[in-house]
Design an enzyme around this catalytic site. Structure first.
Site, PDB file in Angstrom:
ATOM      1  N   PRO A  10       0.854  -1.283  -0.069  1.00 30.75           N
ATOM      2  CA  PRO A  10      -0.029  -0.054   0.037  1.00 30.75           C
ATOM      3  C   PRO A  10       0.892   1.158   0.094  1.00 30.75           C
ATOM      4  O   PRO A  10       1.892   1.470   0.691  1.00 30.75           O
ATOM      5  CB  PRO A  10      -0.797  -0.027   1.190  1.00 30.75           C
ATOM      6  CG  PRO A  10      -0.271  -1.137   2.016  1.00 30.75           C
ATOM      7  CD  PRO A  10       0.458  -2.183   1.155  1.00 30.75           C
ATOM      8  N   ASN A  11       0.266   2.152  -0.752  1.00 27.75           N
ATOM      9  CA  ASN A  11       1.010   3.474  -0.764  1.00 27.75           C
ATOM     10  C   ASN A  11       2.193   3.618  -1.749  1.00 27.75           C
ATOM     11  O   ASN A  11       2.460   4.826  -1.888  1.00 27.75           O
ATOM     12  CB  ASN A  11       0.992   4.208   0.557  1.00 27.75           C
ATOM     13  CG  ASN A  11      -0.336   4.190   1.091  1.00 27.75           C
ATOM     14  OD1 ASN A  11      -1.239   4.915   0.679  1.00 27.75           O
ATOM     15  ND2 ASN A  11      -0.435   3.855   2.436  1.00 27.75           N
ATOM     16  N   ARG A  18       4.998  10.947  -2.456  1.00 31.49           N
ATOM     17  CA  ARG A  18       4.784  10.695  -1.049  1.00 31.49           C
ATOM     18  C   ARG A  18       6.243  10.938  -0.111  1.00 31.49           C
ATOM     19  O   ARG A  18       7.130  10.244  -0.085  1.00 31.49           O
ATOM     20  CB  ARG A  18       4.538   9.251  -0.965  1.00 31.49           C
ATOM     21  CG  ARG A  18       4.235   8.817   0.364  1.00 31.49           C
ATOM     22  CD  ARG A  18       4.281   7.188   0.376  1.00 31.49           C
ATOM     23  NE  ARG A  18       3.882   6.479   1.719  1.00 31.49           N
ATOM     24  CZ  ARG A  18       4.049   5.544   2.294  1.00 31.49           C
ATOM     25  NH1 ARG A  18       4.692   4.851   1.261  1.00 31.49           N
ATOM     26  NH2 ARG A  18       3.815   5.128   3.318  1.00 31.49           N
ATOM     27  N   TYR A  23      11.227   8.945   1.755  1.00 29.46           N
ATOM     28  CA  TYR A  23      11.006   7.988   0.705  1.00 29.46           C
ATOM     29  C   TYR A  23      11.818   8.496  -0.646  1.00 29.46           C
ATOM     30  O   TYR A  23      12.036   7.562  -1.519  1.00 29.46           O
ATOM     31  CB  TYR A  23       9.632   7.609   0.481  1.00 29.46           C
ATOM     32  CG  TYR A  23       8.963   7.128   1.496  1.00 29.46           C
ATOM     33  CD1 TYR A  23       9.298   5.726   2.219  1.00 29.46           C
ATOM     34  CD2 TYR A  23       7.819   7.799   2.175  1.00 29.46           C
ATOM     35  CE1 TYR A  23       8.787   5.175   3.329  1.00 29.46           C
ATOM     36  CE2 TYR A  23       7.289   7.233   3.099  1.00 29.46           C
ATOM     37  CZ  TYR A  23       7.759   6.029   3.840  1.00 29.46           C
ATOM     38  OH  TYR A  23       7.263   5.588   5.056  1.00 29.46           O
ATOM     39  N   ASN A  79       8.316  -5.351  -0.265  1.00 28.21           N
ATOM     40  CA  ASN A  79       7.814  -4.164   0.688  1.00 28.21           C
ATOM     41  C   ASN A  79       6.366  -4.063   1.136  1.00 28.21           C
ATOM     42  O   ASN A  79       5.657  -3.564  -0.176  1.00 28.21           O
ATOM     43  CB  ASN A  79       8.277  -2.844  -0.112  1.00 28.21           C
ATOM     44  CG  ASN A  79       8.287  -1.651   0.957  1.00 28.21           C
ATOM     45  OD1 ASN A  79       7.612  -1.941   1.788  1.00 28.21           O
ATOM     46  ND2 ASN A  79       8.887  -0.447   0.487  1.00 28.21           N
ATOM     47  N   ALA A  82       2.792  -0.195   5.129  1.00 25.10           N
ATOM     48  CA  ALA A  82       2.155  -0.349   6.570  1.00 25.10           C
ATOM     49  C   ALA A  82       1.778  -1.935   6.740  1.00 25.10           C
ATOM     50  O   ALA A  82       1.589  -2.052   7.915  1.00 25.10           O
ATOM     51  CB  ALA A  82       1.217   0.673   6.590  1.00 25.10           C
ATOM     52  N   GLU A 103      12.541  -9.375   2.755  1.00 24.41           N
ATOM     53  CA  GLU A 103      11.434  -7.961   3.104  1.00 24.41           C
ATOM     54  C   GLU A 103      12.402  -6.772   2.789  1.00 24.41           C
ATOM     55  O   GLU A 103      13.533  -6.621   3.425  1.00 24.41           O
ATOM     56  CB  GLU A 103      11.080  -8.075   4.450  1.00 24.41           C
ATOM     57  CG  GLU A 103      10.607  -7.024   5.178  1.00 24.41           C
ATOM     58  CD  GLU A 103      10.278  -6.987   6.722  1.00 24.41           C
ATOM     59  OE1 GLU A 103      10.656  -8.224   7.417  1.00 24.41           O
ATOM     60  OE2 GLU A 103       9.816  -6.176   7.379  1.00 24.41           O
ATOM     61  N   HIS A 105      12.379  -2.436   3.091  1.00 28.75           N
ATOM     62  CA  HIS A 105      11.905  -1.050   3.404  1.00 28.75           C
ATOM     63  C   HIS A 105      12.948   0.116   2.945  1.00 28.75           C
ATOM     64  O   HIS A 105      14.136   0.104   3.142  1.00 28.75           O
ATOM     65  CB  HIS A 105      11.787  -0.848   5.020  1.00 28.75           C
ATOM     66  CG  HIS A 105      10.850  -1.897   5.482  1.00 28.75           C
ATOM     67  ND1 HIS A 105       9.522  -1.812   5.415  1.00 28.75           N
ATOM     68  CD2 HIS A 105      10.926  -3.158   6.088  1.00 28.75           C
ATOM     69  CE1 HIS A 105       8.832  -3.033   5.675  1.00 28.75           C
ATOM     70  NE2 HIS A 105       9.818  -3.802   6.256  1.00 28.75           N
ATOM     71  N   ARG A 112      12.391   5.163  13.003  1.00 32.98           N
ATOM     72  CA  ARG A 112      11.143   6.115  13.323  1.00 32.98           C
ATOM     73  C   ARG A 112      10.341   5.730  14.124  1.00 32.98           C
ATOM     74  O   ARG A 112      10.597   5.373  15.300  1.00 32.98           O
ATOM     75  CB  ARG A 112      10.799   5.623  11.756  1.00 32.98           C
ATOM     76  CG  ARG A 112      11.428   6.034  10.564  1.00 32.98           C
ATOM     77  CD  ARG A 112      10.902   5.715   9.159  1.00 32.98           C
ATOM     78  NE  ARG A 112       9.683   6.647   8.780  1.00 32.98           N
ATOM     79  CZ  ARG A 112       8.671   6.421   7.769  1.00 32.98           C
ATOM     80  NH1 ARG A 112       8.751   5.251   7.100  1.00 32.98           N
ATOM     81  NH2 ARG A 112       7.791   7.124   7.939  1.00 32.98           N
TER      82      ARG A 112
END
Ligand code: DQA
Length: 152
Positions: A10-11, A18, A23, A79, A82, A103, A105, A112
């Site tokens: 998502p996103n 964004r 990012y 990725n 969320a 995985e 990110h 964060r």
């Protein structure tokens, strides 16, 4: 030629616009292009998918797992955005589909907010690449291919 599947959650379709301070400015198309270059260098095919929907991502993991069993797929670079921090269903899908998975990110999630520090995916992943910006996708592809070749 066996293929690597790069899956974005998502996103991540909003990359480039964004939160650029977190990012960066690369778009999803830029990410897919850098993944293609990494795959060409390693002599493997690439397939990319992005979805904002958990069930679609689960279906993609199941399909990848079937591809691994037939030898068409090496594994997945994922990725999950969320959903990383919320989804037991994605954890179960990775394990259930028996898919080798790295995985990724873009940001260093551990530097964060505390709610980003836990990943439901990490215990089911072969490896994790965190905090290298979009270059992390290329690092993850290389790690996945090297590890799977070493096992074969
Ligand atoms: C992310 C980190 C997640 O916490 C966040 O929800 C994302 C992107 C990353 O690539 O840094 O959507 O997975």
């Amino acid at each position: 030629m066996p293929k690597v599947i790069v899956l974005n959650g998502p996103n991540l379709n909003l990359l480039g616009q964004r939160e650029p301070a977190t990012y960066g400015l690369a778009t999803l198309a830029d990410v897919e292009a850098l993944c293609r270059t990494a795959c060409e260098r390693l002599g493997v095919e690439l397939e990319c998918h992005q979805s904002n929907h958990e069930g679609v991502l689960i279906d993609a993991l199941h399909a990848a797992g079937r591809g691994v069993k037939t030898g068409e797929v090496i594994g997945v670079v994922f990725n999950a955005g969320a959903y990383t921090h919320t989804s037991v269903a994605l954890h179960d899908a990775i394990k259930g589909a028996e898919v080798p998975l790295v995985e990724v990110h873009i940001s260093n999630v551990h530097a964060r907010e505390p709610f980003r520090h836990h990943s439901y995916l990490s215990p089911a992943a072969m490896g994790i690449v965190v905090g290298f910006g979009v270059d992390g996708y290329a690092l993850a592809i290389e790690g996945l291919v090297r590890k799977c070749r070493a096992r074969a």
